[in-house]
Design an enzyme around this catalytic site. Structure first.
Site, PDB file in Angstrom:
ATOM      1  N   GLU A 248       1.251 -11.372 -16.233  1.00  0.00           N
ATOM      2  CA  GLU A 248       1.141 -10.473 -15.377  1.00  0.00           C
ATOM      3  C   GLU A 248       0.655  -9.390 -16.049  1.00  0.00           C
ATOM      4  O   GLU A 248      -0.302  -8.551 -15.654  1.00  0.00           O
ATOM      5  CB  GLU A 248       1.947  -9.993 -14.453  1.00  0.00           C
ATOM      6  CG  GLU A 248       3.266  -9.633 -15.083  1.00  0.00           C
ATOM      7  CD  GLU A 248       4.470  -9.571 -14.134  1.00  0.00           C
ATOM      8  OE1 GLU A 248       4.420  -9.544 -12.999  1.00  0.00           O
ATOM      9  OE2 GLU A 248       5.562  -9.517 -14.373  1.00  0.00           O
TER      10      GLU A 248
ATOM     11  N   LYS B 182       5.809 -12.340 -17.719  1.00  0.00           N
ATOM     12  CA  LYS B 182       5.745 -11.044 -18.210  1.00  0.00           C
ATOM     13  C   LYS B 182       4.288 -11.261 -18.874  1.00  0.00           C
ATOM     14  O   LYS B 182       3.194 -10.311 -18.839  1.00  0.00           O
ATOM     15  CB  LYS B 182       6.783 -10.797 -19.352  1.00  0.00           C
ATOM     16  CG  LYS B 182       7.922 -10.319 -18.566  1.00  0.00           C
ATOM     17  CD  LYS B 182       7.808  -8.883 -18.073  1.00  0.00           C
ATOM     18  CE  LYS B 182       7.826  -8.712 -16.628  1.00  0.00           C
ATOM     19  NZ  LYS B 182       8.716  -9.300 -15.553  1.00  0.00           N
TER      20      LYS B 182
ATOM     21  N   LYS C 172       3.353  -3.444  -7.074  1.00  0.00           N
ATOM     22  CA  LYS C 172       4.835  -3.239  -7.541  1.00  0.00           C
ATOM     23  C   LYS C 172       5.570  -3.745  -6.458  1.00  0.00           C
ATOM     24  O   LYS C 172       6.691  -4.373  -6.989  1.00  0.00           O
ATOM     25  CB  LYS C 172       5.260  -1.708  -7.470  1.00  0.00           C
ATOM     26  CG  LYS C 172       6.681  -1.652  -7.965  1.00  0.00           C
ATOM     27  CD  LYS C 172       6.922  -2.220  -9.388  1.00  0.00           C
ATOM     28  CE  LYS C 172       8.358  -1.885  -9.870  1.00  0.00           C
ATOM     29  NZ  LYS C 172       8.694  -2.838 -11.072  1.00  0.00           N
TER      30      LYS C 172
ATOM     31  N   GLU D 128      10.724 -16.407 -17.396  1.00  0.00           N
ATOM     32  CA  GLU D 128      10.578 -14.959 -16.979  1.00  0.00           C
ATOM     33  C   GLU D 128       9.461 -14.454 -17.805  1.00  0.00           C
ATOM     34  O   GLU D 128       8.635 -13.725 -17.629  1.00  0.00           O
ATOM     35  CB  GLU D 128      12.042 -14.316 -16.979  1.00  0.00           C
ATOM     36  CG  GLU D 128      11.807 -12.656 -17.115  1.00  0.00           C
ATOM     37  CD  GLU D 128      10.836 -12.030 -16.051  1.00  0.00           C
ATOM     38  OE1 GLU D 128      10.416 -12.737 -15.121  1.00  0.00           O
ATOM     39  OE2 GLU D 128      10.605 -10.871 -16.549  1.00  0.00           O
TER      40      GLU D 128
ATOM     41  N   ARG E 214       1.836   1.297  -5.919  1.00  0.00           N
ATOM     42  CA  ARG E 214       2.085   0.512  -4.921  1.00  0.00           C
ATOM     43  C   ARG E 214       0.422  -0.438  -4.523  1.00  0.00           C
ATOM     44  O   ARG E 214       0.650  -1.274  -3.543  1.00  0.00           O
ATOM     45  CB  ARG E 214       2.505   1.209  -3.602  1.00  0.00           C
ATOM     46  CG  ARG E 214       3.860   1.887  -3.636  1.00  0.00           C
ATOM     47  CD  ARG E 214       4.304   2.435  -2.364  1.00  0.00           C
ATOM     48  NE  ARG E 214       4.354   1.545  -1.360  1.00  0.00           N
ATOM     49  CZ  ARG E 214       5.708   1.020  -1.054  1.00  0.00           C
ATOM     50  NH1 ARG E 214       6.600   1.200  -1.800  1.00  0.00           N
ATOM     51  NH2 ARG E 214       5.689   0.289   0.110  1.00  0.00           N
TER      52      ARG E 214
ATOM     53  N   TRP F 121      -3.729  -1.771  -1.281  1.00  0.00           N
ATOM     54  CA  TRP F 121      -3.817  -2.936  -2.071  1.00  0.00           C
ATOM     55  C   TRP F 121      -4.384  -4.063  -0.901  1.00  0.00           C
ATOM     56  O   TRP F 121      -3.631  -4.105   0.008  1.00  0.00           O
ATOM     57  CB  TRP F 121      -2.332  -3.511  -2.506  1.00  0.00           C
ATOM     58  CG  TRP F 121      -2.441  -4.616  -3.238  1.00  0.00           C
ATOM     59  CD1 TRP F 121      -2.711  -4.736  -4.730  1.00  0.00           C
ATOM     60  CD2 TRP F 121      -2.130  -5.839  -3.000  1.00  0.00           C
ATOM     61  NE1 TRP F 121      -2.885  -5.852  -5.223  1.00  0.00           N
ATOM     62  CE2 TRP F 121      -2.096  -6.781  -4.126  1.00  0.00           C
ATOM     63  CE3 TRP F 121      -1.455  -6.540  -1.752  1.00  0.00           C
ATOM     64  CZ2 TRP F 121      -1.989  -8.198  -4.244  1.00  0.00           C
ATOM     65  CZ3 TRP F 121      -1.189  -7.919  -1.812  1.00  0.00           C
ATOM     66  CH2 TRP F 121      -1.478  -8.778  -2.952  1.00  0.00           C
TER      67      TRP F 121
ATOM     68  N   HIS G 142       7.918 -35.226 -22.426  1.00  0.00           N
ATOM     69  CA  HIS G 142       7.515 -35.958 -21.150  1.00  0.00           C
ATOM     70  C   HIS G 142       6.228 -35.368 -20.447  1.00  0.00           C
ATOM     71  O   HIS G 142       6.009 -35.651 -19.320  1.00  0.00           O
ATOM     72  CB  HIS G 142       8.841 -35.608 -20.025  1.00  0.00           C
ATOM     73  CG  HIS G 142       9.949 -36.144 -20.487  1.00  0.00           C
ATOM     74  ND1 HIS G 142      10.517 -37.180 -20.410  1.00  0.00           N
ATOM     75  CD2 HIS G 142      11.067 -35.329 -20.905  1.00  0.00           C
ATOM     76  CE1 HIS G 142      11.654 -37.371 -20.824  1.00  0.00           C
ATOM     77  NE2 HIS G 142      11.830 -36.145 -21.384  1.00  0.00           N
TER      78      HIS G 142
ATOM     79  N   CYS H 150       1.017  -0.991   0.093  1.00  0.00           N
ATOM     80  CA  CYS H 150      -0.077  -0.045  -0.034  1.00  0.00           C
ATOM     81  C   CYS H 150       0.936   1.065  -0.031  1.00  0.00           C
ATOM     82  O   CYS H 150       2.140   0.980   0.146  1.00  0.00           O
ATOM     83  CB  CYS H 150      -0.772   0.084   1.278  1.00  0.00           C
ATOM     84  SG  CYS H 150      -2.013  -1.419   1.462  1.00  0.00           S
TER      85      CYS H 150
ATOM     86  N   ASN I  84       0.328   0.164   6.450  1.00  0.00           N
ATOM     87  CA  ASN I  84       0.685  -0.826   5.494  1.00  0.00           C
ATOM     88  C   ASN I  84       1.378  -1.848   6.109  1.00  0.00           C
ATOM     89  O   ASN I  84       2.137  -1.681   7.004  1.00  0.00           O
ATOM     90  CB  ASN I  84       1.840  -0.200   4.632  1.00  0.00           C
ATOM     91  CG  ASN I  84       2.315  -0.944   3.225  1.00  0.00           C
ATOM     92  OD1 ASN I  84       1.541  -2.240   3.351  1.00  0.00           O
ATOM     93  ND2 ASN I  84       3.265  -0.677   3.034  1.00  0.00           N
ATOM     94  N   GLY I  85       0.951  -3.311   5.952  1.00  0.00           N
ATOM     95  CA  GLY I  85       1.436  -4.249   6.540  1.00  0.00           C
ATOM     96  C   GLY I  85       0.470  -5.256   6.915  1.00  0.00           C
ATOM     97  O   GLY I  85      -0.847  -5.172   6.664  1.00  0.00           O
TER      98      GLY I  85
END
Ligand code: AGP
Length: 607
Positions: free
Chosen positions: A484, A481, A602, A477, A27, A75, A500, A2, A101-102
């Site tokens: 997301e 991308k 983020k 990676e 954020r 968030w 396999h 947040c 925040n937390g």
């Protein structure tokens, strides 16, 4: 996770406070709110679900007034995304108002205790428990500072808190425990923020709080103290190297595209990092019996790419464990080095991995983008990658820079271990120096073609990203991308896995992307092409990302993005940039929220 902002000044700060929280939206942006207090001590609170501009319009933020205030962009972790759960939260009489925040892990017990004392709750958040706890302590102690500190001492878990109160007008109380918070020192005002974006428009002078500290901030001063003892702590004011102009879009439609196009100069900056820092990190890596690299999400895949470079050029294979799994898997002791990779330097899981390592007397190191971050201040060896603010939630330039730094450390370690000669290392460094131009050329000459492919394939909902050797973590990676930013399902895997089991998936509704090594990497090149052939033999679509070859025959691809002949040392990095563009253009075609994709943040500063 947040964003918290606070300002205390002489004159009205409403517009500045709304700007501050807008600069923190990357954020988290589920909901937001502001609380303002004027000289009379009346606190007005306005908040709602939605992004800052939307809520500011709906709730008339700019019609509010006050010379001291706090604000928050959320968030959601505890409690759904509702107006009642958005911050700030106030005590019953509105005498205390906080943002947080937390995650407070003992909030249930505290809520029960406060409920027995008659406290009523309007929200399902852990944050509201904190503000009633402070109010309860004030009733007992009569002093705002003692009430604030005692309440902090009763909290378990993580928090960054900013508070204003009618009982002590003109002061912001703030504290941090494993969630980032720093002060901004201005000429005619002082600031509080989750990171420098909250106030970089107003001042570049910052004071970084450490875990377990609180601060009392007025318009002309600040004091920092220990929560445990109440003792004052001397904290230097540091000058931030960034400015908001660097963090603005600069004419690009999205931060993501801006940051993709910044990559040539970001690679230059990674290559210009002082060799002594790189050598120090390499020495630490080879001097410890066990060498771990850790990160999570993108930075885990960056760590995996680093693993291949250490194996190929230093003759050592570091253990790469994702930071969320680290404490359940890694056997760490005083003979270990744990190297963390992190853009924000605040990711909870990676911080936990470092704390786990330090508790077992291991040496710790980090490659980080944000100066002054928690990780940057806790490790034995630090490389600041200097990539500038990365505002888009999707990491592109920061991740690429981290890959380059790891490759440089691997070369140094290889020379130190006599696995490669200094001359060979010099040759590879020269090849690294070619990367900025190669990226520039790719961006200028191939973007439109990649855009066309992304558009043509944007109806496909399932993708396999395949690579072998050091192209395998590139595939992983790149799949992240795609997922997301475009919300399309993508799986990155070693191309050798195909036969396999996964090959059963090949069908009209699934595309494959094959990251093809250079022709010089003979074995890898041949193996990768055979995987592409396996897919084509089942009429599967394959997008080949490859380099110019001397071969005459057509390669087994449905479509291909052909890059110029490229030294194998830098080839994987160039392919990462192709994947950035492929995912970006897929997402714009699908009209996604590019810089703030749904449900993401983020920096994930909670467990
Ligand atoms: C990046 O594209 C992702 N959004 C995410 O995986 C990110 O890399 C991860 O959360 C780690 O963040 P950090 O680099 O700030 O530690």
């Amino acid at each position: 996770m947040c964003g918290i902002a606070g300002i205390v000044a002489h004159e009205d700060i409403t517009a500045k406070l709304v700007d501050s929280i807008r600069n923190l939206e990357y954020r988290g942006y589920d909901s937001c709110g502001v609380a303002l207090m004027n000289g009379s001590g009346v606190i007005s609170v306005s908040k709602n679900v939605g992004a800052v501009d939307e809520v500011s319009e709906k709730e008339n933020f700019l019609k509010m007034s006050g010379n001291i205030g706090i604000a928050h962009t959320r968030w959601a972790t505890h409690g759904n995304v509702t107006k009642a759960n958005s911050h700030p939260h106030s005590s019953g009489n509105k005498a205390f108002t906080i943002t947080h925040n937390g995650i407070v892990s003992n909030h249930d017990n505290l809520r029960t205790e406060l409920g027995k004392k008659g406290y009523k709750f309007k929200s399902g958040t852990d944050t509201e428990v904190i503000v009633h706890l402070i109010d309860d302590q004030f009733k007992k102690l009569g002093s705002v500072e003692s009430a604030f500190v005692n309440a902090m001492r009763k909290l378990e878990g993580t928090y960054a808190i900013a508070m204003i109160t009618a009982h002590d007008k003109g002061k912001i109380y703030c504290s941090r425990m494993e969630s980032p918070l720093l002060l901004g020192v201005g000429s005619d005002a002082n600031y509080v923020g989750s990171d420098f974006n909250a106030f970089i428009n107003y001042t570049k002078s910052a004071v970084f709080l450490e875990d377990g500290e609180y601060a009392i901030v007025t318009h002309e001063n600040h004091v920092v103290k220990k929560i445990a003892t109440g003792k004052t702590v001397e904290r230097d004011v540091q000058e931030l190297q960034w400015d908001l102009e660097m963090a603005q879009k600069g004419g690009f439609p999205h931060y993501m595209l801006k940051e993709i196009y910044e990559q040539p100069q970001i690679v230059h900056r990674a290559l210009d990092i002082d060799g002594a820092e790189i050598r120090e990190m390499a020495k630490a890596a080879i001097n410890q019996k066990n060498f771990f690299i850790t990160g999570v999400g993108t930075t885990f895949y960056v760590a995996q790419i680093g693993q291949y470079y250490f194996s190929n050029y230093a003759g050592i294979t570091p253990m790469v464990i994702s930071s969320d799994e680290f404490r359940f898997l890694a056997q760490v002791d005083s003979k270990s080095l744990v190297l963390a990779i992190s853009q924000s330097g605040e990711t909870y899981d990676t911080l936990s991995a470092l704390r786990h390592a330090k508790a077992r007397k291991a040496k710790t190191a980090a490659i980080i983008n944000v100066m002054g971050s928690s990780m940057a201040r806790m490790v034995d060896h630090l490389v600041l990658q200097g990539s500038g603010p990365e505002i888009c939630v999707i990491s592109t330039k920061a991740a690429l820079a981290q890959m380059i730094v790891l490759a440089r450390i691997a070369l140094e370690a290889g020379v130190m271990r006599k696995h490669i000669t200094a001359k060979e290392a010099k040759t590879k460094e020269k090849e690294l120096r070619k990367l900025p131009n190669a990226i520039d050329k790719l961006l200028n000459e191939q973007s439109a073609f990649i855009h066309a492919i992304a558009k043509k394939q944007s109806n496909i909902r399932h993708w396999l990203f395949l690579g072998r050797g050091r192209y395998y973590p590139v595939a992983r990676e790149s799949a992240l991308k795609m997922k997301e930013v475009s919300y399309v399902h993508a799986e990155g895997m070693p191309s050798g896995f195909l036969k396999h089991g996964t090959i059963a998936l090949i069908d009209d509704d699934l595309n494959s992307v094959v990251f093809t090594p250079t022709e010089d990497e003979k074995d890898l090149f041949k193996l990768t092409l055979s995987s592409a052939e396996e897919i084509r033999a089942r009429n599967g679509y394959v997008l080949g990302i490859r380099f110019k070859t001397k071969l005459k025959q057509k390669l087994p691809f449905s479509d291909e993005i052909v890059l110029p002949k490229t030294p194998s040392f830098i080839a994987p990095f160039l392919q990462v940039v192709v994947a950035h563009l492929l995912s970006y253009f897929t997402a714009t075609t699908l009209k996604r929220n590019i810089d703030r994709p749904r449900a993401l943040a983020k920096s994930v500063t909670v467990e």
